[in-house]
Enzyme design. Sequence first.
Site, mmCIF file in Angstrom:
data_model
loop_
_atom_site.group_PDB
_atom_site.id
_atom_site.type_symbol
_atom_site.label_atom_id
_atom_site.label_comp_id
_atom_site.label_asym_id
_atom_site.label_seq_id
_atom_site.Cartn_x
_atom_site.Cartn_y
_atom_site.Cartn_z
ATOM 1 N N GLU A 175 16.396 38.618 -18.652
ATOM 2 C CA GLU A 175 16.341 39.231 -19.902
ATOM 3 C C GLU A 175 17.056 40.643 -19.731
ATOM 4 O OE1 GLU A 175 16.023 39.488 -22.833
ATOM 5 O OE2 GLU A 175 14.085 39.927 -23.738
ATOM 6 N N PHE A 231 16.923 54.655 -27.270
ATOM 7 C CA PHE A 231 17.482 53.272 -27.472
ATOM 8 C C PHE A 231 18.934 53.153 -26.769
ATOM 9 C CE2 PHE A 231 19.359 49.551 -30.055
ATOM 10 C CZ PHE A 231 18.213 49.180 -30.254
ATOM 11 N N ASP A 260 10.644 45.650 -23.530
ATOM 12 C CA ASP A 260 9.989 47.002 -24.243
ATOM 13 C C ASP A 260 8.713 46.861 -24.641
ATOM 14 O OD1 ASP A 260 11.166 49.069 -26.070
ATOM 15 O OD2 ASP A 260 10.479 47.779 -27.450
HETATM 16 P P1 IMP Z 1 9.855 43.241 -26.512
HETATM 17 O O1 IMP Z 1 9.856 41.978 -26.964
HETATM 18 O O2 IMP Z 1 9.525 44.490 -27.313
HETATM 19 O O3 IMP Z 1 9.953 43.564 -24.987
HETATM 20 O O4 IMP Z 1 11.723 43.454 -26.870
HETATM 21 C C1 IMP Z 1 12.747 43.029 -26.133
HETATM 22 C C2 IMP Z 1 13.810 42.820 -26.992
HETATM 23 O O5 IMP Z 1 13.954 44.042 -27.827
HETATM 24 C C3 IMP Z 1 14.966 42.946 -26.148
HETATM 25 O O6 IMP Z 1 15.341 41.798 -25.632
HETATM 26 C C4 IMP Z 1 16.119 43.582 -26.996
HETATM 27 O O7 IMP Z 1 16.719 42.512 -27.739
HETATM 28 C C5 IMP Z 1 15.272 44.518 -27.921
HETATM 29 N N1 IMP Z 1 15.165 45.937 -27.414
HETATM 30 C C6 IMP Z 1 14.428 46.585 -27.020
HETATM 31 N N2 IMP Z 1 14.583 47.694 -26.766
HETATM 32 C C7 IMP Z 1 15.882 47.870 -26.861
HETATM 33 C C8 IMP Z 1 16.862 49.093 -26.611
HETATM 34 O O8 IMP Z 1 16.701 50.183 -26.246
HETATM 35 N N3 IMP Z 1 18.225 48.545 -26.952
HETATM 36 C C9 IMP Z 1 18.711 47.301 -27.205
HETATM 37 N N4 IMP Z 1 17.747 46.444 -27.359
HETATM 38 C C10 IMP Z 1 16.511 46.609 -27.350
HETATM 39 MG MG MG Z 2 17.115 40.598 -26.277
#
Ligand code: IMP
Ligand code: MG
Length: 191
Positions: free
Chosen positions: A109, A162, A113
């Site tokens: 991955e 971000f 986040d």
């Molecule tokens: P999660 O399901 O909230 O852990 O989100 C994961 C996904 O969110 C990642 O695969 C990214 O596509 C997107 N994402 C989360 N934070 C960022 C960031 O800081 N920059 C770019 N994409 C992010």
């Molecule tokens: Mg992603």
Amino acid sequence: MKGLIALKSKEDYIERVLYTEEEIATRAKEISAQISEDYKDIAKPLLTVGILNGAVMFYTDVVRRLTIPVQFDFLIASSYDANSHTSGKVNILKNLDNDPKGRDILLVEDIIDSGTTMNFLINYFLDKKANSVKICTLLNKPSRRKVEVKIDYCGFDVPDEFIVGYGLDFAQHYRNLPYLGILNRSVYGGK
Ligand code: IMP
Ligand code: MG
């Protein structure tokens, strides 16, 4: 994205470079060596799954140095909307080409986040009777976690900013930057 076309230099959209191409390459080599060691007695090839599109650069860095038998596969999941707010719901837009049953799966991955996506995928493949599911992520943003996820291999822990570049996007832009940087808030209308 108003004004995007007019941006000329990285100073216009990158607040600060977090990791250079060289630093990422060094870390990816270390992780590959660790994965090769951990799976050295594997019975079937390791099913390395790149989570598209964000993980594509890191995926190639990691898999190319593995010394164990591997097979490539890719998956597209969506839990994020274009405005960088998580929806909390995960959809698989493109599933594996291989049957996960009985396989050792390594999910690669870009960034973890909230943890929603990886938590969903781990449970999904365990339900499909995968032999094992491990997580390898380029970046981890621990301060944003909503769902607990066990991360087996992690490039770097990052602050709650971000981040774009090296595969990571903002509204599909900046993925091709060869480094990881903090996106300037002015790009997305923040203060
Ligand atoms: P999660 O399901 O909230 O852990 O989100 C994961 C996904 O969110 C990642 O695969 C990214 O596509 C997107 N994402 C989360 N934070 C960022 C960031 O800081 N920059 C770019 N994409 C992010
Ligand atoms: Mg992603």
